[in-house]
Design a protein around this motif. Structure first.
Motif, short mmCIF file in Angstrom:
data_model
loop_
_atom_site.label_atom_id
_atom_site.label_comp_id
_atom_site.label_asym_id
_atom_site.label_seq_id
_atom_site.Cartn_x
_atom_site.Cartn_y
_atom_site.Cartn_z
N SER A 16 0.82 -1.22 0.00
CA SER A 16 0.00 0.00 0.00
C SER A 16 0.85 1.26 0.00
CB SER A 16 -0.91 0.02 1.23
OG SER A 16 -1.87 -1.00 1.19
N ASP A 17 0.45 2.22 -0.82
CA ASP A 17 1.10 3.52 -0.80
C ASP A 17 0.19 4.51 -0.08
OD1 ASP A 17 -0.91 4.01 -2.65
OD2 ASP A 17 0.45 4.23 -4.35
N PHE A 18 0.62 5.77 0.00
CA PHE A 18 -0.17 6.78 0.71
C PHE A 18 -1.55 6.95 0.10
CE2 PHE A 18 3.98 9.18 2.01
CZ PHE A 18 4.29 8.15 2.89
N GLY A 19 -1.61 6.94 -1.25
CA GLY A 19 -2.89 7.12 -1.93
C GLY A 19 -3.88 6.02 -1.60
N THR A 20 -3.39 4.78 -1.51
CA THR A 20 -4.24 3.65 -1.16
C THR A 20 -4.78 3.80 0.26
OG1 THR A 20 -3.03 2.15 -2.62
CG2 THR A 20 -4.32 1.15 -0.85
#
Length: 353
Positions: free
Chosen positions: A307-311
């Protein structure tokens, strides 16, 4: 003791440390500031079965052990339930830290039992000689005494102890890869947990809290207040030896690096800052709405390992709608917080379509 402040000596004092000593101190300190060794999987450690640490009512029992300066765990049991205070203040500080975390977990998750409910509340103190670090080793919290030059004992900060125990909670709820943005999320979630425990114990609401992680860890020789600031990432310290706090609080300052597992401690300031903005916009106690929402996302197991920040931002917004309805004040405050730090929720990012 060495004077950590570079430059001319103060009147009445001897000369400060030479350049090689400064370099050695700074290197050691930066390793602690950036690498808390959250998951030290390579150590072969034998631990008590978690079921042995439950009392008859099913509650977790805090257990503190003493490594006596060795780099082994768990060490000799020094304090557990129904025992009087130990003579060693580090043992007592660690024990009370475990108690506080246990009480806070019961408060935070009173409406839903987290998958991390089986977290073993065990800590080892006096790990290593002058060891300037703390870490979660996959089964327990491990605390060093500090070197007395840059760092005090790591039991001196409740937010830091709760941060390490937060890694244990995350280990049992989500498996975010400890690299890049997923690793920064992991570190940020542990920081949020640490800050909320400290606020809960101190009775501080979002507006009055310091939002500092590791306050009290630095000796009085260091020009700094804490390891990290969630309210103002990049301002926790500015010292001639350690340098300036390198954290960023917005995506415009995102640190691209191959060190620190891709900047996990440097870029964790971005989701940290978003949480602070969200919690302070809501007002009241940060753990009641903002914290509950944050960790309900973790507990749903909806976060992929990478997971990245956007997710994560997208998942928090979805959770806000589930808990409060579409277009609620909570959802608007959350959207504003992510926007302020420059994080675009995955579903809204045209680059992902």
């Amino acid at each position: 003791m060495l004077d950590l402040i570079a430059g001319p000596s103060a009147p009445g004092q001897g000369p400060g440390p030479d350049s090689e000593t400064r370099k050695r101190i700074a290197t050691r300190a930066r390793q602690t500031l950036l690498l808390d060794q959250a998951m030290l999987h390579e150590r072969a450690i034998t631990h008590t079965d978690p079921r042995d640490l439950l009392d008859p009512a099913g509650r977790l029992v805090p257990v503190v052990s003493d490594a006596w300066g060795a780099e082994t765990t768990p060490g000799t049991t020094s304090r557990t339930q129904d025992q009087d205070s130990a003579e060693d203040h580090d043992v007592n500080d660690a024990y009370h830290g475990l108690e506080h975390v246990n009480a806070f977990r019961a408060e935070l998750f009173k409406d839903s039992s987290p998958k991390g409910a089986g977290l073993v509340l065990r800590s080892t103190v006096h790990y290593g000689l002058h060891y300037s670090n703390a870490f979660w080793d996959g089964a327990q919290m491990v605390m060093g005494d500090g070197d007395g030059e840059v760092f005090n004992s790591f039991t001196s900060s409740l937010s830091m102890m709760a941060h390490e125990l937060g890694h244990g909670l995350l280990q049992n709820t989500t498996s975010l890869a400890h690299h890049g943005q997923s690793g920064a999320l992991n570190e940020s979630l542990a920081d949020v947990f640490g800050a909320l425990v400290e606020q809960y114990v101190s009775g501080q609401d979002a507006a009055s809290a310091s939002w500092l992680i590791g306050k009290g860890l630095f000796t009085d020789k260091v020009q700094g207040t804490a390891l990290r600031s969630m309210a103002a990432p990049g301002t926790a310290y500015d010292d001639p030896v350690l340098g300036k706090d390198p954290q960023s609080g917005t995506m415009s300052g995102y640190v691209h690096t191959g060190e620190d597992d891709g900047g996990v401690h440097l870029n964790s300031g971005i989701p940290n800052h978003a949480f602070h903005l969200f919690a302070t916009a809501l007002g009241g106690n940060a753990w009641e709405t903002a914290g509950s929402l944050w960790f309900n996302v973790v507990n749903t197991s909806a976060l992929p390992e990478d997971s990245d920040f956007g997710t994560f931002a997208e998942q928090t917004l979805l959770q806000a709608r589930r808990q409060n309805g579409a277009g609620s004040m909570v959802e608007r405050a959350l959207a504003d917080a992510w926007d302020a730090v420059g994080v675009v929720p995955r579903a809204l990012d045209p680059a992902r379509s």
